[in-house]
Enzyme design. Structure first.
Site, mmCIF file in Angstrom:
data_model
loop_
_atom_site.group_PDB
_atom_site.id
_atom_site.type_symbol
_atom_site.label_atom_id
_atom_site.label_comp_id
_atom_site.label_asym_id
_atom_site.label_seq_id
_atom_site.Cartn_x
_atom_site.Cartn_y
_atom_site.Cartn_z
ATOM 1 C CD GLU A 95 -2.976 0.868 2.367
ATOM 2 O OE1 GLU A 95 -3.412 1.879 2.944
ATOM 3 O OE2 GLU A 95 -3.319 -0.298 2.669
ATOM 4 C CG ASP A 97 -1.803 4.554 2.815
ATOM 5 O OD1 ASP A 97 -2.409 4.004 1.883
ATOM 6 O OD2 ASP A 97 -1.697 4.051 3.936
ATOM 7 C CD GLU A 99 -4.726 7.125 5.643
ATOM 8 O OE1 GLU A 99 -5.613 6.265 5.605
ATOM 9 O OE2 GLU A 99 -3.946 7.263 6.602
ATOM 10 C CB THR A 113 2.953 9.997 3.243
ATOM 11 O OG1 THR A 113 4.112 10.246 4.061
ATOM 12 C CG2 THR A 113 2.494 11.308 2.611
ATOM 13 C CG ASP A 188 -11.049 6.011 16.006
ATOM 14 O OD1 ASP A 188 -11.082 6.644 14.921
ATOM 15 O OD2 ASP A 188 -10.743 4.812 16.073
ATOM 16 C CD1 TRP A 189 -8.304 6.661 13.691
ATOM 17 C CD2 TRP A 189 -6.628 7.848 12.837
ATOM 18 N NE1 TRP A 189 -8.332 6.475 12.334
ATOM 19 C CE2 TRP A 189 -7.307 7.188 11.775
ATOM 20 C CE3 TRP A 189 -5.533 8.658 12.528
ATOM 21 C CZ2 TRP A 189 -6.917 7.327 10.440
ATOM 22 C CZ3 TRP A 189 -5.142 8.787 11.198
ATOM 23 C CH2 TRP A 189 -5.837 8.113 10.174
#
Length: 287
Positions: A95, A97, A99, A113, A188-189
């Site tokens: 993966e 990323d 985000e 990242t 939650d994070w």
């Protein structure tokens, strides 16, 4: 004549956005929360208290350059995560990323990242953006070849993850991946470690995607072959420079500028988290 040549040069240097969301993607969740618009040139994802939404590419790829223009959730986006990433499937997945972690009104987004290989990640770097990503579209790019992965924002490199298999560090190069994008709730994070929650009175939240461009090797699971393995390629303009792309002196300077001014987290500097020692690639140059 000079004007014609100048216009031709401008055309040749400009990105060619060839992909179409109707033709090249499939909505994976969220039903009507994912809306393809403008004849397939734009896709809007929305999030409400019931569900987020997302899509994936129809093709799988084994190496390439992947560009997406995004306009992120405006206003109070705390608790939301907007994504653009590559991934294979399964417990031992690879993966890559991007985000985008929302925040309270007026506070900057965090760009998160990460790189996973054979199911293992823990390679996070996070940045603040030097512009408002909610007021207009900006281009986010992933260059993935067998030597390195380059993350770019408006063609400015913010991170390079090099292939350090010689040091025993796994690198994603054997599993074909699809392009994914999503908008979902992670209060939650996502925002200040979960201390700031999603304000559902602001819903629905919307992020917009356009100009999805793949310049990449299309993988055929049926034949276990890549379109770049033979005479036929399926990359826009047949431009294969990404296959060996690395940063020149100007690119390294721009990367250094971003990392010195806008990096807010680097796994290679988190001695508390990695008390048993850093991963071997952390000892090497970040460029």
């Amino acid at each position: 004549m000079l004007l014609q040549l100048s216009l031709l040069a401008l055309v040749l240097l400009s990105p060619v956005w060839a992909d179409n969301f109707y033709q090249d993607t499939t909505v994976t969740f969220g039903d009507q929360r994912a809306q393809i618009q403008d004849g397939g040139r734009l896709l809007a994802l929305s999030l409400d208290k019931i569900s987020g939404s997302g899509f994936q590419s129809k093709n799988e790829y084994l190496f390439g350059r992947f560009d997406m223009q995004l306009k992120l959730v405006p206003g109070n986006s705390a608790g939301t995560v907007t994504t653009f990433y590559l991934s294979s499937q399964g417990a031992g997945h690879d993966e890559i990323d991007f985000e985008f972690l929302g925040n309270s009104s007026g506070q900057p987004y965090t760009v998160h990242t990460n790189v996973y290989s054979q199911g293992k990640g823990n390679k996070e770097q996070q940045f603040r953006l030097w512009f408002d990503p909610t007021s207009s579209f900006h281009t986010y790019s992933i260059v993935w070849n067998s030597q390195r992965i380059i993350f770019l924002v408006d063609n400015i490199p913010i991170r390079v993850f090099n292939n350090h298999e010689a040091l025993g560090v796994a690198f994603p190069k054997n599993q074909a991946m699809r392009v994914y994008a999503s908008l979902w709730n992670a209060d939650d994070w996502a925002t200040q470690g979960g201390r700031v929650k999603t304000d559902w009175s602001m819903a629905p939240f919307t992020a917009s995607y356009r100009n999805f461009n793949t310049n990449a090797c299309v993988w055929s699971a049926a034949t276990s072959t890549s379109s770049c393995g033979g005479s036929k390629t399926e990359s826009v303009n047949n431009d294969q420079t990404w296959q060996t792309q690395q940063l020149n002196a100007n690119g390294r300077n721009r990367l250094r500028w971003v990392q010195q001014k806008y990096m807010i987290y680097n796994y290679c500097a988190d001695a508390k988290r990695f008390s048993q020692g850093f991963s071997p690639e952390c000892k090497r140059s970040r460029f």
